[in-house]
Design a protein around this motif. Sequence first.
Motif, PDB file in Angstrom:
ATOM      1  N   CYS A  96       0.836  -1.200   0.000  1.00  0.00           N
ATOM      2  CA  CYS A  96       0.000   0.000   0.000  1.00  0.00           C
ATOM      3  C   CYS A  96       0.873   1.253   0.000  1.00  0.00           C
ATOM      4  O   CYS A  96       1.828   1.360   0.762  1.00  0.00           O
ATOM      5  N   CYS A 101      -0.285   4.393   5.340  1.00  0.00           N
ATOM      6  CA  CYS A 101       0.846   3.469   5.219  1.00  0.00           C
ATOM      7  C   CYS A 101       2.144   4.240   4.961  1.00  0.00           C
ATOM      8  O   CYS A 101       3.205   3.873   5.487  1.00  0.00           O
ATOM      9  N   ASN A 141      -6.834  -1.321   5.679  1.00  0.00           N
ATOM     10  CA  ASN A 141      -6.138  -1.938   6.816  1.00  0.00           C
ATOM     11  C   ASN A 141      -5.210  -0.907   7.470  1.00  0.00           C
ATOM     12  O   ASN A 141      -4.155  -1.254   8.004  1.00  0.00           O
ATOM     13  N   LEU A 144      -3.362  -1.101  10.755  1.00  0.00           N
ATOM     14  CA  LEU A 144      -2.219  -2.016  10.849  1.00  0.00           C
ATOM     15  C   LEU A 144      -1.168  -1.667   9.787  1.00  0.00           C
ATOM     16  O   LEU A 144      -0.485  -2.538   9.258  1.00  0.00           O
ATOM     17  N   ALA A 145      -1.059  -0.372   9.469  1.00  0.00           N
ATOM     18  CA  ALA A 145      -0.086   0.080   8.471  1.00  0.00           C
ATOM     19  C   ALA A 145       1.351  -0.179   8.952  1.00  0.00           C
ATOM     20  O   ALA A 145       1.594  -0.171  10.159  1.00  0.00           O
ATOM     21  N   ALA A 147       0.571  -1.794   5.200  1.00  0.00           N
ATOM     22  CA  ALA A 147      -0.169  -3.003   4.841  1.00  0.00           C
ATOM     23  C   ALA A 147       0.168  -3.458   3.425  1.00  0.00           C
ATOM     24  O   ALA A 147       0.701  -2.689   2.617  1.00  0.00           O
ATOM     25  N   LEU A 154      -4.394 -10.414   2.952  1.00  0.00           N
ATOM     26  CA  LEU A 154      -4.109  -9.139   3.612  1.00  0.00           C
ATOM     27  C   LEU A 154      -3.119  -9.326   4.757  1.00  0.00           C
ATOM     28  O   LEU A 154      -3.282 -10.204   5.600  1.00  0.00           O
ATOM     29  N   ARG A 155      -2.096  -8.466   4.778  1.00  0.00           N
ATOM     30  CA  ARG A 155      -1.115  -8.478   5.857  1.00  0.00           C
ATOM     31  C   ARG A 155      -0.958  -7.064   6.402  1.00  0.00           C
ATOM     32  O   ARG A 155      -1.099  -6.093   5.659  1.00  0.00           O
ATOM     33  N   GLY A 156      -0.631  -6.945   7.687  1.00  0.00           N
ATOM     34  CA  GLY A 156      -0.428  -5.638   8.289  1.00  0.00           C
ATOM     35  C   GLY A 156       0.864  -5.607   9.079  1.00  0.00           C
ATOM     36  O   GLY A 156       1.512  -6.629   9.300  1.00  0.00           O
ATOM     37  N   ARG A 157       1.207  -4.363   9.498  1.00  0.00           N
ATOM     38  CA  ARG A 157       2.454  -4.139  10.247  1.00  0.00           C
ATOM     39  C   ARG A 157       3.639  -4.823   9.565  1.00  0.00           C
ATOM     40  O   ARG A 157       4.457  -5.500  10.222  1.00  0.00           O
TER      41      ARG A 157
END
Length: 178
Positions: A96, A101, A141, A144-145, A147, A154-157
């Motif tokens: 992102c 982000c 998301n 949880l940036a 992302a 989807l993945r975060g952090r």
Amino acid sequence: MGKRTRQAESVTERVPQLAAPYVQAVAEALERHGEQPGALLPVLHAIQDALGFVPEGAVAPIAEALNLTRADVHGVVSFYHEFRRTPPARHSLRLCRAEACQAMGARALERHACERLGIHDDTHRSADGTIDFEPVYCLGNCALAPAGLVDGELRGRLTPKALDTVIDAMRADCRNIA
Ligand code: FES
């Protein structure tokens, strides 16, 4: 003879050079959506869902079936970035670039990913051809940036270390099937 088989034969007659695995996908998309108003976008989406891209050879049968010109179909395929015109790599990584982000280091993360993938220009594929890499703009998301999407998940952090793990796993997978 079933409607689907006739549709596939019709597509084959129109574009004999279209590879066999693609003929069925194009025929099915036309059968499912060809009669509806504004059929072009649903047909293109169905083909992309089935194949991962819209083959060049699909343009002619789509145009003929929907009573459009090839230029009409080409125009739509090229206008919408979501339509791919070449087969996708085995894996995909999307990061992102939107505001939240960016505030959490997405640009540095992107530079890190490009370095690891060997991408140094406007191409969106790793130097070894195994991973497609593209920016996206807000995945919802933000909390949880930074992302991203790893093969659509989807993945975060995300961190450089987490990206390294993802990229290593993708490459290992490609080595295993080689
Ligand atoms: S800004 Fe990146 S997920 Fe929203």
